[in-house]
Design a protein around this motif. Sequence first.
Motif, mmCIF file in Angstrom:
data_model
loop_
_atom_site.group_PDB
_atom_site.id
_atom_site.type_symbol
_atom_site.label_atom_id
_atom_site.label_comp_id
_atom_site.label_asym_id
_atom_site.label_seq_id
_atom_site.Cartn_x
_atom_site.Cartn_y
_atom_site.Cartn_z
ATOM 1 N N GLY C 108 0.818 -1.209 0.000
ATOM 2 C CA GLY C 108 0.000 0.000 0.000
ATOM 3 C C GLY C 108 0.850 1.257 0.000
ATOM 4 N N HIS C 111 2.660 2.375 -3.243
ATOM 5 C CA HIS C 111 1.768 2.479 -4.387
ATOM 6 C C HIS C 111 2.176 3.659 -5.276
ATOM 7 C CE1 HIS C 111 -1.833 2.746 -6.758
ATOM 8 N NE2 HIS C 111 -1.991 3.984 -6.366
ATOM 9 N N SER C 355 1.460 5.866 7.923
ATOM 10 C CA SER C 355 0.084 6.080 7.499
ATOM 11 C C SER C 355 -0.276 7.561 7.590
ATOM 12 C CB SER C 355 -0.821 5.226 8.375
ATOM 13 O OG SER C 355 -2.155 5.424 8.039
ATOM 14 N N HIS C 599 -6.713 11.584 4.712
ATOM 15 C CA HIS C 599 -7.595 10.439 4.530
ATOM 16 C C HIS C 599 -6.998 9.234 5.240
ATOM 17 C CE1 HIS C 599 -4.636 8.881 1.705
ATOM 18 N NE2 HIS C 599 -4.550 10.119 1.260
ATOM 19 N N GLU C 600 -7.829 8.316 5.568
ATOM 20 C CA GLU C 600 -7.354 7.058 6.149
ATOM 21 C C GLU C 600 -6.710 6.234 5.045
ATOM 22 O OE1 GLU C 600 -6.000 5.229 8.264
ATOM 23 O OE2 GLU C 600 -7.608 5.324 9.740
ATOM 24 N N SER C 601 -5.730 5.393 5.418
ATOM 25 C CA SER C 601 -4.995 4.628 4.407
ATOM 26 C C SER C 601 -5.781 3.400 3.978
ATOM 27 C CB SER C 601 -3.651 4.204 4.970
ATOM 28 O OG SER C 601 -2.951 5.347 5.397
ATOM 29 N N ASN C 602 -5.255 2.738 2.902
ATOM 30 C CA ASN C 602 -5.953 1.584 2.347
ATOM 31 C C ASN C 602 -5.769 0.333 3.230
ATOM 32 O OD1 ASN C 602 -3.311 1.127 1.829
ATOM 33 N ND2 ASN C 602 -3.447 1.692 -0.313
ATOM 34 N N TRP C 603 -6.420 -0.738 2.841
ATOM 35 C CA TRP C 603 -6.453 -1.906 3.728
ATOM 36 C C TRP C 603 -5.107 -2.572 3.882
ATOM 37 C CZ3 TRP C 603 -5.051 -6.751 2.151
ATOM 38 C CH2 TRP C 603 -4.962 -6.975 0.766
ATOM 39 N N GLN C 604 -4.280 -2.512 2.811
ATOM 40 C CA GLN C 604 -2.960 -3.136 2.963
ATOM 41 C C GLN C 604 -2.197 -2.498 4.104
ATOM 42 O OE1 GLN C 604 -3.991 -1.925 -0.112
ATOM 43 N NE2 GLN C 604 -3.240 -3.245 -1.769
ATOM 44 N N THR C 606 -3.676 -0.712 6.757
ATOM 45 C CA THR C 606 -4.323 -0.741 8.073
ATOM 46 C C THR C 606 -4.325 -2.135 8.684
ATOM 47 O OG1 THR C 606 -6.392 -0.864 6.879
ATOM 48 C CG2 THR C 606 -5.782 1.271 7.766
#
Lengths: 100, 538, 774, 217
Positions: C108, C111, C355, C599-604, C606
Amino acid sequence: MLTPTYYLVLSALVFSIGAVGVLVRRNPLVMFMCVELMLNAVNLTFIGLAWGLNDIGGQVSVFFVMVVAAAEVVVGLAIVVAIMRRRDGATADDLSVLRG
Amino acid sequence: MTNFLVAAESSAELSFPVLTSLIVVPFLGAVLVALVPKARVEAHRLIALMASVITGALSVWVLLTFDRTDGGFQFRSDDPNVWIESLGIRWDLAVDGISLFLVVLTGFLFPLAIIGVKPEHSPKSYFAWIILLEAGVMGVFMSLDLFFFFVFFEVVLVPMYFLIGTWGHGNRIYAATKFFLFTMFGSALMMIGILAIVFFHESATGIVTFDVVALAEGQNWGVDAGRWIFLSFVLAFSVKVPVFPVHTWLPDAHTEAPTAGSVILAGVMLKLGTYGFFRFGLYLFPEAATWFAPVLMILGTVGILYGAAAATVQKDLKRLVAYSSVAHLGFIVLGTFAITTESLTGSVVQMVNHGLSTGALFFLVGWMYERRHTRQIAELGGLQKAAPVFAAMFTLVMLSSIGLPGLNGFVGEFLILLGAFVANPWIASVAATGVIFAAVYLLWAYQRVFHGKAEGDNATMEDLRPNELLVLFPMIVLIIFLGVYPKPMIERIEPSIEVLVAHIDANVDGWTEPTADVLVAEESHDEGEEEEEEGESE
Amino acid sequence: MVDFVYLVPLFPLLGFISLMLVGRRLGEPAAGYLATAACGGAFASTVVTFFGIRGLEEEERQVTKTLFNWVIAGDFGVDVAFLVDPLSVAMMLFVTGIGTLIHLYSVGYMHGDPNFSKFFIYLNMFVFSMLILVLGDNLLLTFLGWEGVGACSYFLVSFWFTEEKNAMAGKKAFVTNRVGDWGFMVATFLAFATIGSIDYLTINGTAAQLSTPVLAALILLLFVGVMGKSAQFPLYLWLPDAMAGPTPVSALIHAATMVTSGVYLLTRVNGLIYEALLHAQWVTNIIAWVGVGTAFFAATIAIAQTDIKKVLAYSTVSQLGYMVLAVGSGVFVAAIFHMITHAFFKALLFLGSGSVIHGMDDDQDMRRYGGLRKLMPITSATFIIGWLAIAGVPPFAGFWSKDEILLSAWDLGGLNGKLLWFFGLITALMTAFYMSRQVFMTFYGDYRFGDPDADEVDEAWAAYLAHAQDAKLEAGTAADDAIEAHTKAVAALETAREAYVDAQIELSQAADEEATVAAQKVVDAKSTAVDKAEAAEEKAQAARDEAGAVAKAASQADADARSEASRRVEPAPGEQLTAGAASEFVPAAVKQRAEHHPHESNWQMTTPLVVLAVLSIFGGLLNLPFTSDLHFLEHWLEPSIVFEHKFAASGLTKWILAIVSIVAGGIGIMGAVMIYLKHNADPKKIEKPILLDAWGYDRAVSAFMGGPGAKMFEGIAWLDANIVDGMVNGTGSFVRGSGSAVRRLQSGLVRSYALGITLGSVALLAWFLVRVAA
Amino acid sequence: MSLQLFSFLVAGVVVLTGSLGVVMAKHPVHAALFLIQTLFGVAVEFLVVEAHFLAAIQVIVYAGAIVILFLFVIMLLGVDNAEDLSVEPIIGQRPLAFVGGAAILGLLLAIINSAGITGVPGNVDAPGPTGEVLPNVNQLAESIFTEQVFAFEVTGILLTVAVVGAVVMARRIPGALQPLPDIPAISGFGFGSTGDTDTDGDADAAMAAGDEQGDDS
């Protein structure tokens, strides 16, 4: 009584005179002549010792010396001619192009 | 696991004079190149390449058929051709574990040097000189006859002189002349030394011989004479290595030499000196070598630190690599004169490894110069962006040169320092700081050349071409293989080193090889046990 | 099942090789997942190995697995062999476990990076090297891994190499580590020279037979290596700079795994250290004091850092100091315990900070953060767990391990032990403080990313003042011009009036009618001119007055601005710093930030955060102090560690010490609450510039290396070019000089030469004669 | 005093006066004439010890050919101007020359004195291989054409080469002749110099001039 020593002494005298001549004279031709004197002095030694030692080898050497002397004179004089043609009346002292 | 490298046949059964061919093939190649008309440009390169490839193949064959359990000389003709009988000069070639890998390295590097770089002009004489050089180098490594050794030792100067002087850069005439005069100066004294030991031997035994083995076994010279003669040899080899303070020809020669010249100079020719230390220093003069060993160890250490310090502030990339050679060769000198099995083995290993990694570095720097027409570090920068493969290769080779474990450079360096530590912990500890400096100067240079933002021509530098990759690829493979699995090399070197050490031991009174203490682990540790004081081990 | 250990390094190695070959073609994100899978495979194999080892009898839990002979020469021989024992398995578990999480996170995080696959090449290579380091059964193989991780660290720190700063940091990391490696290498030599072997089992087994000086030298040389790798004073310098690398790298290499390898190494040779504890305690005291000193020193620096990653970096240095302290106190279990819990929570913190950085448009300045709790709920929740863990709040992981270290220091006894404990405690207090500071600055308070920070406000004010001054000067010039114009108009009026008077006199003296008429005309004309001039004068006067007024206003505005600026007070703590009157002039960057939406980070990214947060909460369960049965880790490590440590301190002392350390942590947190949350005090009183500057140590070292150090190298190069080479060239010029002197003899005169020949032959003849006569 | 000794002494006086004359004659032609005198004297000395063949050669080759060649050259080039022997341009040359000559003489005499020739003087007409006494010429011929035949052949080559060389050297080169570079200064054998001191610049100029000349020819 003649001994080889006489020849040697005479040879030594002529050789020394020739050597002094080479050193003192400036005319290249005369210098050449003095060289001939020295060669003749050596020839005298050879002859004297050939006689004294009863060996023909000394005479053979003289023969070769003469040949070489003749060759030397031929080439040497050719050189002198070549030089003189370019510069008249040059002496040995004038020719110092090879100075370092 | 290593059986695939086991000698296929005993060297005694050889009918084909393979060692002689190693010299004759390149020599004939040189003659052939010289005979081919100038107009046939491609033919010169082809002939040179063929000759060097055949030589390389033959050297690999020697490697494969080499008996790894035998520490003595192999492939030696039982009845060497007498050349000048009255002087005892014989065409007497052989390899042992010490020279084997240098021969193979020579056979390996020359084809690469011929493929890797094209001369800028007059290819005919260039290729002729290069492979003539190969013949000379091979001769030095294989001659057991001092006379031929000396002849070859001098012969190599001439091609290298012309390579630097004709195809070099900038100040090439100065560099070539300096190179030539330095080495001539050294070897002039060596010639006197050679004659001296031959005469000493003759007066003791009545036999005139230039046979190294006979001379070394005889040791027919007094202690004092031996030391003086040893010095004359050492001077010759020190110039070649080069050992501080007679190293100053090296930066100039390396910098100005054409790329192939630098590669060969660093890869092979410097080894003539270190090889000489082994064969004609330790082997021929064991007493003097042990007596002078501390001085030479210190000189080696000074070389390591001094070369590194000087390399750090160089502004010219090639010169920097050249100074790094001074440092690396310092390690070899240190290992040679520490005279322990480990350090001697390490020195031979390091000779080969330095040839590979510094050779590769010089290739890369040379190609960089071809592209950018400058070697000034300040004018380069950010090349990694434009040429990532180039940068990756440079990184790998650089790390090998720094001595990163797992790459070849480390093995030799480690064994040298380990052995030297056993012989003299203080010198070895100081020398070990060289590993710090190596990182400083190479990484700093790398940062300035490859990192940062690329501007101007740097941004468009061409990456490695396929033929260049072809040259680098075998070197890279060896760099990794010898770092991970150096055993095939070490196990061939070591028997010869053991023979050498035994020879020294037998010929020097009151000298034994420094060895490590060996403690044996107890079964279990008992807390209340009395502490067993081991004697001061250093 | 122990044989599965071969697979452990094999997976990352295969990952490394396959990524090298096809990584670029796989591209994003496949390359990342491949690498993650490789690391995960290593983790799975480790787990299998773990159970394999567990299945063995306790005495047999040290298995050596030999691959092949590596370097063998003379008496020296070393194999590529793995030592599988509880210690290495424990280490491998968290290296591969956390490694896998961080690989996933990196997918993530990286990226969109153009060198996406290359990053994972390095990452896999790092994991491979780290596993070799852990598994090596001898010093040399460990050294291979040791240098390997160093090289990977170098590559990864300078991953974004186009920035000069990153390249510099990478180089610094490698070179500083090399200084430590020197110690490691010499220690290896010493071990070989005095023991005859460099494998750990022999070293530990024969430690008792070593003489004290050798023992001390061996330990201290190894410790030099540890100082480099585990960032202890004075070689810690590289670690804060290494934060230049991508954040997952900081988490994996510079927090969780690589930097702890020094502590691991010391634990590996615990036989030596134990021997030193018994017979040469000054050696272990040096280790303990360097550890606690580093912990304290780094904690003071962390207090004032403004870069979110720098705080964590200094915190890592500080925590590593704790581990070294534990080793120096001889309590290896505590060291390993803290190593593991620290790996959990520090990796968590770093990933969390990554993050945040990711969400905040790559801005790392904490002063611009604030109020992110609501914007990044997962990140902030996990980060807060990490904070509680590191701050030593029970029952989070960090509390248990840190407490054990403090206890072990106390347990050394005497003033020495108590002083060590005291400094450790103060450090714990500071740790709680600076971590709380970080959390409050980042996640609490108001959202102020779009607001200017102090520097930017200053900038704005400067711009504002400059603007006012420009306006004032301009108005002043205009007023001056108007005054001048008016003066001219007045003068023109005077002239016109004089001319009119003259014309009237002319008229009065007119002799005849014709002249009178003409004069009258002139008078009329002059009269009109006077009227015109009067009008012009009036206009000019009006303009002058107006310009004067404007100038006055501008001057007033400038004066106002100045007084405003001088009256500008620092906002009360907690009050939002604003540019006030100067708000129009804030730099463009601020506006850019204002438009950015965190923004909150992607699932990879979190997922690993959550996993690590869980581990940070329950990590303490590994080794709970209450009863001996709960000492899981200690029992597990027993076969690897030479002796069992029995705490001398009584149960009561333990409880008191635990409470004291809880109180210390509480004080730290409360202090931070007062300052950064409630704004009861000015943070500037604590954040001294010298702390921000790391006590000037780094700068001093850099200055030395750039100044005298570089000078020395330059000097040697100069020496080489002038003295050494000068002697060579001097010899050359001597020969040339003497040649040209001798050249004079070569006069070119035949007769001179002939004389020479003559004299020469005289000499020869004389010599013959003497020889014959003699 | 035997006739042999008497002849030797007379010829010796002729040789010595002739050689002194060669050295001291100002005029080269005179020197050449004195040389002829000397050479004749030497020929007589040869005769005294019965080297008949060589005596004949001496007269024919030396007196007949070589000196005539000298005279030809003198005439051809017109270099018969007298030399001023009272001037010596090279400082120290003359005294040193005399010292050197005297030293050589003294040393040679000393060597002759100490050498002590021990052979039996006599007729070199020793018996030949067949036991008969061969004349001098035969002996010489036998030696030359058997033992020394290789050297003899080489002398033949030497003479040929010398003749060719002389022709090449003396050949007239087409085009105007370039004068030799003018060397202004003369310096002695490290004993100081006459005229203006030579400088490197002069020497270089001279060299450069020499180069030009070479290019032209």
